[in-house]
Design a protein around this motif. Structure first.
Motif, mmCIF file in Angstrom:
data_model
loop_
_atom_site.group_PDB
_atom_site.id
_atom_site.type_symbol
_atom_site.label_atom_id
_atom_site.label_comp_id
_atom_site.label_asym_id
_atom_site.label_seq_id
_atom_site.Cartn_x
_atom_site.Cartn_y
_atom_site.Cartn_z
ATOM 1 N N ARG A 118 0.851 -1.310 0.363
ATOM 2 C CA ARG A 118 -0.103 -0.110 -0.067
ATOM 3 C C ARG A 118 1.235 0.931 0.147
ATOM 4 N N ARG A 119 1.597 1.124 0.980
ATOM 5 C CA ARG A 119 3.057 2.343 0.692
ATOM 6 C C ARG A 119 3.686 2.459 -1.019
ATOM 7 N N GLY B 143 -3.534 7.381 -11.479
ATOM 8 C CA GLY B 143 -4.139 5.932 -9.625
ATOM 9 C C GLY B 143 -5.185 5.356 -11.238
ATOM 10 N N ARG C 223 1.463 -0.417 -10.736
ATOM 11 C CA ARG C 223 1.893 0.739 -10.096
ATOM 12 C C ARG C 223 2.183 2.144 -11.408
ATOM 13 N N GLY D 167 1.105 4.340 -2.977
ATOM 14 C CA GLY D 167 0.432 5.435 -3.049
ATOM 15 C C GLY D 167 -0.739 5.534 -2.887
ATOM 16 N N GLU D 168 -0.829 6.706 -2.797
ATOM 17 C CA GLU D 168 -2.930 6.958 -2.660
ATOM 18 C C GLU D 168 -3.999 6.879 -3.671
ATOM 19 N N ASP D 169 -3.091 7.471 -4.847
ATOM 20 C CA ASP D 169 -3.834 7.168 -5.836
ATOM 21 C C ASP D 169 -4.401 6.155 -6.201
ATOM 22 N N GLU E 80 -6.258 2.040 -5.430
ATOM 23 C CA GLU E 80 -6.543 1.845 -5.119
ATOM 24 C C GLU E 80 -6.609 0.012 -4.801
#
Ligand code: ADP
Ligand code: MG
Length: 644
Positions: A353-354, A398, A392, A357-359, A361
């Motif tokens: 998850r790290r 994202g 990624r 990144g946030e974009d 899911e």
């Protein structure tokens, strides 16, 4: 020969009698004589005569022409008309009813005989012709190849069902069109319109084979690789009246050829990479190790430290590349365990998850009670990591990333594609993204080492080759589904393992006991490495005996009077393998601890010995610290939690 049977239809009984007599005189058999159209139809159905002699004007609901039409149509019986009228209207009607001749009353014997004979002969000919046409049509209908025939101008006259299927045109639609309109072929490599073989076949009167690498583009744009030939059709005088084109799809064969080529390519690259990696291993080990030793000798303030640090970093990079190449060439030494893939994924979840990144899911869809696999856990983590990093990179804006596990049964058909694994029960893990996807051209090359579409600083092109090597070395296979713009899905299949997970964990030894002058026998045939290891060991305060091969080592151990604590030996050496050497030394020194060093191996014995107790293994290239750690581990008395 049996005499032809004739049905006479005549409503004037005197005439009918006369005809019957005459026919019998000629040797015909008169099956019956009737006087109306209805009766004629009924008798024809029952008697099936070879010919009907039919008066046109009959009393009754239907006349002779109508009755004749019915009889001819239904039972294919030829009819010869008898008529007193020679008006053109009647004759025209009689002719168009498909009659086989007519006799104008009154007629003489010669006329009667000739007309009957001609009718019988014509009918026989027509029947034969029809039969041979049928035979031909059935052959063309059921043949496995596509067949198109044209006239001498290249206008289509026939298309069989296979040709309909491959071109996407029906016979009705295609007939009457130019061949090139329906049979649209391109050169596979240049994409240019390929010359139609029929043109030459008709022009030069020769049989023409299609060029290799011809693609047929169907009406809907579907492409099929085809192969075959065109030939001229000649009449009995040798004139060319048309041509015939025979072709079939070679898609299936091409597909198999591609697969074979791909497998051979990977094999060849693997051998090359493995060979390079093996030699590089030793070199990078020395570069890295020597710079490490040099650093230890330099004082903290020495200006040369920086240079040595750089050398060491370069050595580290080279070692990491070498490791990936070894993984790709399936020469890595795996330390497999029976394990639960779900657990590995869950352990990695936070880290992944790290990483993404946030974009992006991340969704995990893990099958409960998933089957176990036998694999090297560290390597499996590497596989997942590489796939996730690629996903990624494919989603810079994202998107969604799904990691899924499932138990699957690979059947014969599925298992054979694209690389061969035995049919059976597998555990699947799929990593899917909603990223850029790949074109077929990119997909073809992704597993090649150093193939990358990324900018130089971003991609090494070793991620998927490592994945490929690890998975195939573990007896599994990979499938890729990808479409440009739609995303990519990598599915990895690993054979299900039978055994249960052994309870013992692999506790990392935390003890850092100082070396107490133990004696180590170091055996390594590569002098450069031997010098390096010797120096490392001596710096650590061990008493070192060194040998360049097994024989020397045995002699040395005989001469040496003290206690031998540890053997550190290369595995693959000329004359005697490290494994044999260890066996012999163990007989003389029962408590001897052993560390095998190797860069790569095909040797199953090594794989087996790794799992034995009291034997350790260190994979080249390794750092001085890694070696020191192994040695401590080997010399430490067994810690309670690591006891099996
Ligand atoms: P690298 O990531 O260093 O380029 P890899 O071997 O990991 O090397 O991947 C090779 C190439 O495969 C990538 O450069 C990329 O073009 C393609 N690729 C791999 N995974 C994906 C993915 N999930 N989506 C799109 N393209 C991918
Ligand atoms: Mg990558």
């Amino acid at each position: 020969m049996i005499s032809p049977r004739i049905l006479v239809v005549e409503d004037e009984s005197i005439v009918a009698e006369d005809i019957r007599e005459r026919l019998q005189r000629f040797g015909y058999e008169v099956a019956d004589a009737v006087s109306s159209g209805e009766a004629a139809i009924a008798r024809a159905a029952g008697l099936r005569p070879d010919l009907v002699l039919m008066d046109i004007s009959l009393s009754g609901a239907i006349d002779g022409i109508e009755a004749a039409e019915k009889i001819h149509e239904q039972w294919d019986i030829p009819v010869v008309f008898l008529t007193a009228y020679s008006d053109s209207g009647t004759l025209q009607r009689a002719r168009s009813s498909g009659s086989f001749g007519y006799l104008l009353k009154p007629f003489d014997e010669r006329e009667l005989r000739a007309t009957v004979e001609i009718a019988l002969y014509r009918h026989r000919l027509e029947k034969e012709l029809k039969e041979s046409r049928n035979r031909l049509a059935i052959t063309l209908q059921s043949i496995g190849d596509g067949v198109i025939s044209t006239d001498s101008h290249g206008i289509i006259t026939y298309l069989n069902p296979v040709a309909e299927e491959l071109t996407g045109w029906t016979k009705e639609e295609a007939t009457g069109r130019e061949l090139s309109e329906v049979f649209n072929i391109l050169d596979e490599t240049t994409e240019a319109v390929a010359p139609n073989p029929m043109t030459r076949a008709i022009r030069d009167g020769v049989i023409v084979g299609l060029q290799n690498h011809t693609v047929l583009v169907s009406r809907s744009g579907r492409r099929v690789f085809i192969e075959d030939s065109a030939a001229p059709i000649r009449d009995e005088k040798g004139r060319i009246t048309g041509g015939i084109l025979v072709f079939h799809s070679v898609n299936e064969r091409r597909h198999l050829e591609d697969q074979l080529r791909q497998a051979q390519k990977m094999e060849a690259i693997g051998r090359l990479a493995g060979g390079i990696a093996h030699d590089f291993n030793n070199i990078t080990t020395v570069v890295y190790g020597q710079s490490e030793l040099l650093l230890k000798r330099l004082s903290e303030s020495d200006p040369a430290r920086n240079n040595v640090e750089e050398i060491k970093k370069a050595g580290e990079r080279a070692a990491s590349l070498t490791r990936q190449l070894l993984a790709f060439s399936r020469k890595q030494i795996l330390q497999p365990r029976v394990l639960d893939l779900n657990e590995i994924i869950l352990e990695m979840e936070d880290m992944l998850r790290r990483l993404i990144g946030e974009d992006i899911e991340l969704t995990l869809s893990l099958a409960p009670a998933l089957g176990k696999v036998k694999a090297d856990p560290g390597q499996l983590q590497q596989v997942l990591l590489n796939l996730v990093i690629n996903a990624r990179d494919a989603m810079p804006q994202g998107g969604r990333l799904i990691i899924e596990t499932a138990d699957v049964e690979l059947s014969e058909g599925l298992a054979s594609e694209p690389d061969t694994v035995a049919p059976g029960r597998y555990v699947m893990v799929a990593v899917s993204d909603t990223g850029t996807g790949m074109t077929p051209e990119v997909q073809e090359r992704i597993f090649e080492p150093f193939f990358t579409t990324k900018e130089q600083s971003k991609g090494t092109g070793l991620g998927l080759s490592t994945v490929y090597g690890i998975v195939s070395q573990s007896g599994g296979c990979i499938r890729v589904h990808s479409e440009p713009g739609a995303g990519t899905s990598f599915s990895i299949y690993l054979p299900q393992a039978e055994e249960d997970i052994p309870e013992a964990g692999e506790a990392e030894p935390l003890i850092t006991a100082p070396a107490g002058g133990e004696t180590i026998l170091l055996v390594e045939d590569e002098a450069m490495l031997r010098r390096l290891f010797h120096e490392i060991l001596e710096m650590d305060g061990f008493n070192v005996l060194e040998a360049a091969n097994g024989r020397e080592a045995l002699q040395m151990s005989e001469r040496y009077q003290g206690r031998l604590h540890l053997l550190i030996t290369d595995v693959i050496m000329p004359q005697m393998s490290g494994y044999e050497l260890a066996d012999q030394l163990l007989q003389r020194h029962p408590g001897l601890k052993i560390i095998f060093m190797s860069g790569y191996t095909d040797d199953v014995q090594v794989q087996r010995s790794i799992n034995n107790q009291g034997v350790m293994f260190i994979q080249k290239p390794f750092t001085p610290e890694a070696l020191e750690r192994k040695i401590r581990e080997a010399l430490e008395p067994q810690s309670p939690q690591s006891a099996g």
